[in-house]
Design an enzyme around this catalytic site. Sequence first.
Site, PDB file in Angstrom:
ATOM      1  N   HIS A  56       0.817  -1.223   0.000  1.00  0.00           N
ATOM      2  CA  HIS A  56       0.000   0.000   0.000  1.00  0.00           C
ATOM      3  C   HIS A  56       0.850   1.273   0.000  1.00  0.00           C
ATOM      4  CE1 HIS A  56      -3.529  -2.427   0.464  1.00  0.00           C
ATOM      5  NE2 HIS A  56      -3.189  -2.879   1.658  1.00  0.00           N
ATOM      6  N   ASP A 108      -2.380 -10.704  -2.316  1.00  0.00           N
ATOM      7  CA  ASP A 108      -2.935 -10.233  -1.045  1.00  0.00           C
ATOM      8  C   ASP A 108      -4.436  -9.955  -1.249  1.00  0.00           C
ATOM      9  OD1 ASP A 108      -1.882  -8.708   1.730  1.00  0.00           O
ATOM     10  OD2 ASP A 108      -3.670  -7.765   0.861  1.00  0.00           O
ATOM     11  N   HIS A 163      -6.114  -7.483  -0.425  1.00  0.00           N
ATOM     12  CA  HIS A 163      -6.374  -6.069  -0.733  1.00  0.00           C
ATOM     13  C   HIS A 163      -5.613  -5.643  -1.985  1.00  0.00           C
ATOM     14  CE1 HIS A 163      -6.751  -6.565   3.715  1.00  0.00           C
ATOM     15  NE2 HIS A 163      -7.886  -5.932   3.479  1.00  0.00           N
ATOM     16  N   ASP A 213      -4.041 -13.080   3.431  1.00  0.00           N
ATOM     17  CA  ASP A 213      -5.266 -12.636   4.109  1.00  0.00           C
ATOM     18  C   ASP A 213      -6.537 -12.940   3.315  1.00  0.00           C
ATOM     19  OD1 ASP A 213      -4.368 -10.738   2.328  1.00  0.00           O
ATOM     20  OD2 ASP A 213      -4.464  -9.046   3.716  1.00  0.00           O
TER      21      ASP A 213
HETATM   22  C1  SP5 Z   1      -0.994  -5.202   3.993  1.00  0.00           C
HETATM   23  C2  SP5 Z   1      -2.437  -5.275   4.284  1.00  0.00           C
HETATM   24  O1  SP5 Z   1      -3.039  -6.329   4.200  1.00  0.00           O
HETATM   25  N1  SP5 Z   1      -3.019  -4.151   4.661  1.00  0.00           N
HETATM   26  C3  SP5 Z   1      -4.408  -4.163   4.933  1.00  0.00           C
HETATM   27  C4  SP5 Z   1      -4.850  -2.843   5.398  1.00  0.00           C
HETATM   28  C5  SP5 Z   1      -6.328  -2.813   5.429  1.00  0.00           C
HETATM   29  N2  SP5 Z   1      -6.787  -2.426   6.694  1.00  0.00           N
HETATM   30  C6  SP5 Z   1      -8.125  -1.925   6.622  1.00  0.00           C
HETATM   31  C7  SP5 Z   1      -8.713  -1.867   7.976  1.00  0.00           C
HETATM   32  C8  SP5 Z   1     -10.110  -1.346   7.910  1.00  0.00           C
HETATM   33  C9  SP5 Z   1     -10.671  -1.189   9.285  1.00  0.00           C
HETATM   34  N3  SP5 Z   1     -10.613  -2.411  10.017  1.00  0.00           N
HETATM   35  C10 SP5 Z   1     -11.309  -2.349  11.232  1.00  0.00           C
HETATM   36  C11 SP5 Z   1     -10.647  -3.165  12.266  1.00  0.00           C
HETATM   37  C12 SP5 Z   1     -10.237  -2.337  13.436  1.00  0.00           C
HETATM   38  N4  SP5 Z   1      -9.102  -2.922  14.107  1.00  0.00           N
HETATM   39 ZN    ZN Z   2      -4.063  -7.265   2.744  1.00  0.00          ZN
END
Ligand code: SP5
Ligand code: ZN
Length: 355
Positions: free
Chosen positions: A172, A208, A210, A298
């Site tokens: 990211h 991944d 995302h 993930d």
């Molecule tokens: C590298 C990677 O997999 N990054 C992922 C980042 C995405 N995170 C988004 C989180 C959105 C809000 N989640 C709520 C959980 C609160 N702990």
């Molecule tokens: Zn991810």
Amino acid sequence: MPFVTSARCHEHDPNGEVWVGLRTPGTERPERLDAIGDALRGADAPEVEAEAQPDDRALRAHTPELASYLREAWECWSSSGLREDPGQDRVVPYLFPHPGLLGGLPLRDSASVAANAGRHCYDTMTLIGPGTWEAARAALDVAITAADLAADRSGAAGAGAAYALCRPPGHHACPDAFGGSCYFNNAAAAAMAMRERLGGKVVVIDIDAHHGNGTQSIFYGDGEVMTGSIHVDPGSGWFPHYLGFASEIGSGAGEGANLNVPLAPGTDDQGWLAALGEVTSWAEGRGAKGLVVALGVDAAMEDPESPLGVSREGFERAGAELARLGLPTAFVQEGGYDLARIGDLVVSVLSGFEG
Ligand code: SP5
Ligand code: ZN
């Protein structure tokens, strides 16, 4: 295949993430390294220490401003007094100087440490603490060392491969901005190193859960590094929300060199592997001499951070599908947050790859 590590990757502890204004427990934790490392050692994979890389090789995907900000951010925060009053133990952005605020006027540095924290960070979830710089910089060393190993082990005997056990993750991270638990783009650094070593085009395939928005952004106008990503559809309300759509195909010299395959929440092995097949077929015949896999696990059905439903067997088959390209390959660790399973999932991808 060998796996590359650095003890310094443990030093980053975001100690949570701020989401909708609340400090919640973080999922991108140092224990992720132990979970994956233990599984690799259990599978008798040889461990290689990362080789320190010069800044000009490691940081070239990023602006000098981003690199110096991350080098100094913790020190600035500490000496600002914000840890004592109001008592914030991590760097958390306060204001984001986005284009609507500036109205076309040039961005300047702010005299406020809290305000400067939004200059490069695009979310509130990617906190900086005492070891963040050390770990993020070491993660680049790990990824580049794996790329060098994969390139150097390739020859008459076949294509070499290596796995980079690094954190914080990187996909990211953009040229001048960071977020999504990422600071520097490890996979992009690996791709640049591989392009240099192999003297030709490289393809990055991001599995991944995302979208790899940072990697896409770094190479968007570059036809020499192709980027493909399969991920949960940002249009269904998933991070990074604003990027990762199928219409993003690259620009200029990079037009046609970016491929996004967004997937509906709930997509299982069948749909996920079909999407991967779409990306590998696209990459085939485009003249790539090397492959970087942005390896997040993930997309697993039990993972707390994504709605995809991939099984252990699915990951193993993904490894086999990637091997079909027959290229020197560097795997670079991205996300994956289910501590009980991520080690086994990484080993599954790598053993699927090795057949
Ligand atoms: C590298 C990677 O997999 N990054 C992922 C980042 C995405 N995170 C988004 C989180 C959105 C809000 N989640 C709520 C959980 C609160 N702990
Ligand atoms: Zn991810």
